[in-house]
Design a protein around this motif. Structure first.
Motif, PDB file in Angstrom:
ATOM      1  N   ARG A   2       2.092 -20.377  16.615  1.00 39.65           N
ATOM      2  CA  ARG A   2       0.616 -21.074  16.990  1.00 39.65           C
ATOM      3  C   ARG A   2       1.219 -22.325  17.091  1.00 39.65           C
ATOM      4  NH1 ARG A   2      -4.097 -22.805  15.516  1.00 39.65           N
ATOM      5  NH2 ARG A   2      -6.231 -22.404  16.466  1.00 39.65           N
ATOM      6  N   LYS A   3       1.014 -23.054  17.729  1.00 43.25           N
ATOM      7  CA  LYS A   3       1.206 -24.984  17.885  1.00 43.25           C
ATOM      8  C   LYS A   3      -0.194 -24.841  18.940  1.00 43.25           C
ATOM      9  CE  LYS A   3       4.292 -28.100  19.616  1.00 43.25           C
ATOM     10  NZ  LYS A   3       5.658 -28.799  20.101  1.00 43.25           N
ATOM     11  N   ILE A   4      -0.685 -25.937  18.443  1.00 42.24           N
ATOM     12  CA  ILE A   4      -2.014 -26.968  19.074  1.00 42.24           C
ATOM     13  C   ILE A   4      -1.057 -28.621  20.021  1.00 42.24           C
ATOM     14  CG2 ILE A   4      -3.589 -26.140  17.172  1.00 42.24           C
ATOM     15  CD1 ILE A   4      -3.783 -28.399  16.037  1.00 42.24           C
ATOM     16  N   TYR A   5      -1.843 -28.260  20.932  1.00 47.07           N
ATOM     17  CA  TYR A   5      -1.927 -30.133  21.800  1.00 47.07           C
ATOM     18  C   TYR A   5      -2.927 -30.182  21.777  1.00 47.07           C
ATOM     19  CZ  TYR A   5       2.361 -27.760  22.870  1.00 47.07           C
ATOM     20  OH  TYR A   5       3.633 -26.462  23.149  1.00 47.07           O
ATOM     21  N   GLY A  16     -13.891 -29.780  16.248  1.00 49.62           N
ATOM     22  CA  GLY A  16     -12.544 -28.852  15.470  1.00 49.62           C
ATOM     23  C   GLY A  16     -12.408 -28.762  16.551  1.00 49.62           C
ATOM     24  N   TYR A  17     -11.887 -28.804  17.890  1.00 47.56           N
ATOM     25  CA  TYR A  17     -10.924 -28.142  18.865  1.00 47.56           C
ATOM     26  C   TYR A  17     -10.027 -28.544  19.219  1.00 47.56           C
ATOM     27  CZ  TYR A  17     -12.665 -31.060  23.033  1.00 47.56           C
ATOM     28  OH  TYR A  17     -13.006 -31.970  22.991  1.00 47.56           O
ATOM     29  N   SER A  18      -8.407 -27.683  19.848  1.00 48.85           N
ATOM     30  CA  SER A  18      -7.805 -29.239  20.025  1.00 48.85           C
ATOM     31  C   SER A  18      -7.412 -28.641  22.355  1.00 48.85           C
ATOM     32  CB  SER A  18      -6.436 -27.647  20.093  1.00 48.85           C
ATOM     33  OG  SER A  18      -6.241 -27.711  18.724  1.00 48.85           O
ATOM     34  N   ARG A  19      -6.910 -30.072  22.493  1.00 48.44           N
ATOM     35  CA  ARG A  19      -6.668 -29.490  23.875  1.00 48.44           C
ATOM     36  C   ARG A  19      -6.344 -28.366  24.465  1.00 48.44           C
ATOM     37  NH1 ARG A  19     -10.181 -30.092  27.079  1.00 48.44           N
ATOM     38  NH2 ARG A  19     -10.280 -32.370  26.757  1.00 48.44           N
ATOM     39  N   ALA A  20      -5.500 -28.543  23.664  1.00 41.25           N
ATOM     40  CA  ALA A  20      -4.177 -26.047  24.094  1.00 41.25           C
ATOM     41  C   ALA A  20      -4.286 -25.862  22.874  1.00 41.25           C
ATOM     42  CB  ALA A  20      -3.343 -26.755  25.143  1.00 41.25           C
TER      43      ALA A  20
END
Length: 125
Positions: A2-5, A16-20
């Protein structure tokens, strides 16, 4: 895996969210508006905003090692459903041969009334 961008937007931390988010070989991209780097909306019409959003999404895909050819699902959120053809034209210019699944969703106005369109994607390698 799992990786966030992130995009660097202050909203990401506040809400509390990620672009992707990439999970294994799938990339989930949050609904994206036509806000430019300074936060102002780029383009007045549904076509112009959709085209700008798609160029932003292309960069998000590339950063994660994906391309438009990997997109399997697209959702277009419109504040005026009667403008679906304008948004659809921009979408078709990118996805005409790729043909992911798609939903057109009529929504109430966004927080910034100048925003007319948001687009969300899912890509799979």
């Amino acid at each position: 895996m799992r990786k966030i961008y992130g995009s660097g937007s202050s909203w990401e931390k506040t809400l509390g969210y990620s672009r992707a988010v990439q999970v294994n070989d799938t990339l989930y991209i949050s609904a994206t508006s036509a806000a430019g780097p300074d936060g102002t909306v780029v383009g007045e019409g549904f076509y112009e905003q959709s085209a700008y959003i798609l160029s932003k999404l292309e960069a998000v895909l590339a950063e994660a090692g994906f391309s438009f050819a990997d997109v399997v699902q697209s959702k277009i959120y419109l504040t005026d459903i009667s403008a679906w053809e304008e948004a659809g034209r921009a979408h078709g210019e990118v996805f005409g041969e790729i043909r992911p699944t798609m939903a057109l969703v009529h929504v109430l106005p966004f927080l910034d009334a100048a925003m007319k369109v948001e687009i969300e994607l899912v890509a799979q390698r």
